[in-house]
Scaffold this motif. Structure first.
Motif, PDB file in Angstrom:
ATOM      1  N   GLN A   1       8.588  -3.566 -22.011  1.00 27.86           N
ATOM      2  CA  GLN A   1       8.331  -3.562 -20.569  1.00 27.86           C
ATOM      3  C   GLN A   1       8.860  -2.285 -19.931  1.00 27.86           C
ATOM      4  OE1 GLN A   1       6.806  -5.652 -18.447  1.00 27.86           O
ATOM      5  NE2 GLN A   1       6.197  -7.135 -19.995  1.00 27.86           N
TER       6      GLN A   1
ATOM      7  N   TYR B   1       6.413   0.395 -18.181  1.00 25.55           N
ATOM      8  CA  TYR B   1       5.781  -0.130 -16.970  1.00 25.55           C
ATOM      9  C   TYR B   1       6.781  -0.189 -15.816  1.00 25.55           C
ATOM     10  CZ  TYR B   1       3.605  -3.419 -13.774  1.00 25.55           C
ATOM     11  OH  TYR B   1       3.110  -4.020 -12.654  1.00 25.55           O
TER      12      TYR B   1
ATOM     13  N   LYS C   1       7.928   3.338 -14.480  1.00 25.85           N
ATOM     14  CA  LYS C   1       6.939   4.002 -13.632  1.00 25.85           C
ATOM     15  C   LYS C   1       6.848   3.336 -12.256  1.00 25.85           C
ATOM     16  CE  LYS C   1       3.890   6.265 -16.971  1.00 25.85           C
ATOM     17  NZ  LYS C   1       2.513   6.382 -17.489  1.00 25.85           N
ATOM     18  N   GLU C   2       6.950   2.014 -12.225  1.00 24.48           N
ATOM     19  CA  GLU C   2       6.948   1.314 -10.940  1.00 24.48           C
ATOM     20  C   GLU C   2       8.144   1.740 -10.095  1.00 24.48           C
ATOM     21  OE1 GLU C   2       5.072  -0.997  -9.353  1.00 24.48           O
ATOM     22  OE2 GLU C   2       3.456  -0.820 -10.812  1.00 24.48           O
TER      23      GLU C   2
END
Length: 433
Positions: free
Chosen positions: A67, A70, A73-74
């Motif tokens: 994870q 992801y 980057k968020e």
């Protein structure tokens, strides 16, 4: 507003409503109050780092490593939404966000203590994404450095040096990339580079990354004689990092120095690249740069040294290089070393060698014919006979027919039990009826 939130009223995307329940995923509004140009560089740094520490801990990475990309980057996109409204300050903020996102994630990955394989699968791409983001922002920032930016640039300069050692251990290539890219584009004052050169002078126990950073400062300062001299004493693991300098220096007077330094480490350094595919790809990139720079015209011995060190992956390039220079003796030695097939060589230089230096080509023909006979099948015997006939022509031109006749009789005698070979020789007109 994040993409997920913008779809909140889309009934066809109901599964996306739970995105924010994933640990680490956040809205920009969940961050601390937005930093401004009135806040110090230290405050900006702490703002970035605290977001990662609270939302993407080492424990969470260890628990759900895949994870990581992801969530990271968020987090980064959420940080960017807090940028100051002024354009110049917004670009500087983006640089801070990218750099400290990289630093925080690299540090958390080290603390997570994952295997190298899992760490790379989990975060390799996102770390290089942050490196690219930092570089893009640095290029824009460096075009105009107001006095008000001074303390912020100094903060980045100090923390960039931390990438070379503790607490960072994993992802040395990514860390060095960020270091070099920022020193290339942002920290451009000569006094900064001289101070950094003195600070990171390698000592006993220095890591490969520290050696590379030291060489990079010499490179940026244009101290190419020192660059070459220090390369000779550098660990061979440094070799893969030369690709950056080769790419940067092509078509400049620094290229020969970099190439000479790379050649000194190439033979053993190539083995430090983890697998054959990666070695082949690396060598292809190096050779492409050499050919683009057309360096063989004014430094042929250096090119030959490099290509020889990169064998077997540089075989084709070295072979054509020797042919173009008329080095037929070395070309023949290379083919015999590689154990090249005569049939393949017929399309890659053998005809030229026979025409220009027939006496030098004879050992290669003898070697190749013996290899065909040793394969013990009729197809190979046919190939052997074809090349024996060509060899006979060469001996005639050289007026050495007696030597050829003696060799042929010896070969037929040694292989008298090979009836198929004898038959092919008879069909080829090599035997007296």
């Amino acid at each position: 507003m994040t993409k997920a939130k913008s779809l909140i009223n889309d009934s066809s995307s109901s599964e996306r409503l739970n995105l924010f329940s994933i640990p680490g995923v956040m809205r920009a509004s969940e961050l601390k109050p937005a930093p401004s140009s009135n806040m110090s560089a230290g405050d900006w740094k702490e703002f970035m780092l605290s977001a990662f520490r609270s939302r993407l801990s080492a424990e969470q990475i260890a628990k759900e490593p895949y994870q990581t990309e992801y969530i990271a980057k968020e987090l980064y996109q959420a940080l960017l939404k807090k940028a100051p409204s002024d354009r110049e300050w917004a670009v500087l903020f983006r640089l801070f966000a990218a750099f400290y996102s990289f630093s925080a994630l690299a540090e958390q990955l080290d603390e997570a203590d994952l295997s190298v394989e899992i760490s790379e699968r989990a975060a390799y791409d996102v770390l290089f994404y942050f490196a690219d983001e930092a570089y893009d922002a640095a290029k824009i920032t460096s075009s105009a450095l107001p006095f008000a930016f001074e303390s912020y640039i100094e903060q980045l300069r100090m923390d960039t040096g931390r990438l070379l050692g503790f607490p960072f251990n994993q992802f040395p290539a990514a860390r060095l990339d960020v270091y070099r890219l920022l020193w290339d584009s942002l920290f451009i004052k000569t006094e900064w580079r001289l101070a950094e050169l003195e600070r990171i002078t390698p000592a006993a126990g220095s890591s490969t990354v520290q050696h590379a950073a030291f060489l990079h400062q010499l490179y940026l300062l244009g101290e190419m004689e020192q660059f070459t001299a220090k390369s000779l004493a550098a660990p061979v693991e440094l070799f893969p990092y030369f690709l950056h300098w080769l790419q940067d220096s092509k078509r400049s007077d620094r290229f020969v120095h970099v190439l000479r330094s790379a050649a000194s480490l190439a033979h053993d350094g190539l083995l430090t690249i983890e697998n054959e595919y990666s070695r082949r790809l690396f060598v292809r990139q190096v050779i492409r740069l050499v050919e683009e720079d057309d360096i063989s015209e004014h430094a042929p011995l250096l090119v030959k040294e490099l290509y020889t060190s990169l064998l077997p992956f540089s075989y084709v390039s070295l072979s054509y290089f020797l042919l173009e220079r008329g080095d037929y003796a070395e070309w023949v030695d290379l083919q015999m070393f590689i154990d090249a097939d005569l049939t393949d060589l017929d399309r890659a230089g053998l005809k030229s060698a026979i025409k220009e230096a027939p006496e030098l080509a004879l050992p290669l023909l003898h070697h190749g014919i013996a290899a065909f006979i040793a394969e013990r099948n009729r197809s190979s015997y046919k190939k052997a006979v074809r090349f024996i006939k060509r060899m006979r022509t060469i001996y005639k031109k050289l007026k050495w027919t007696d030597e050829f006749d003696r060799w042929l009789q010896w070969t037929l005698s040694e292989n008298r039990r090979l009836r198929a070979f004898q038959e092919e020789c008879r069909k080829g007109g090599l035997l007296d009826d």
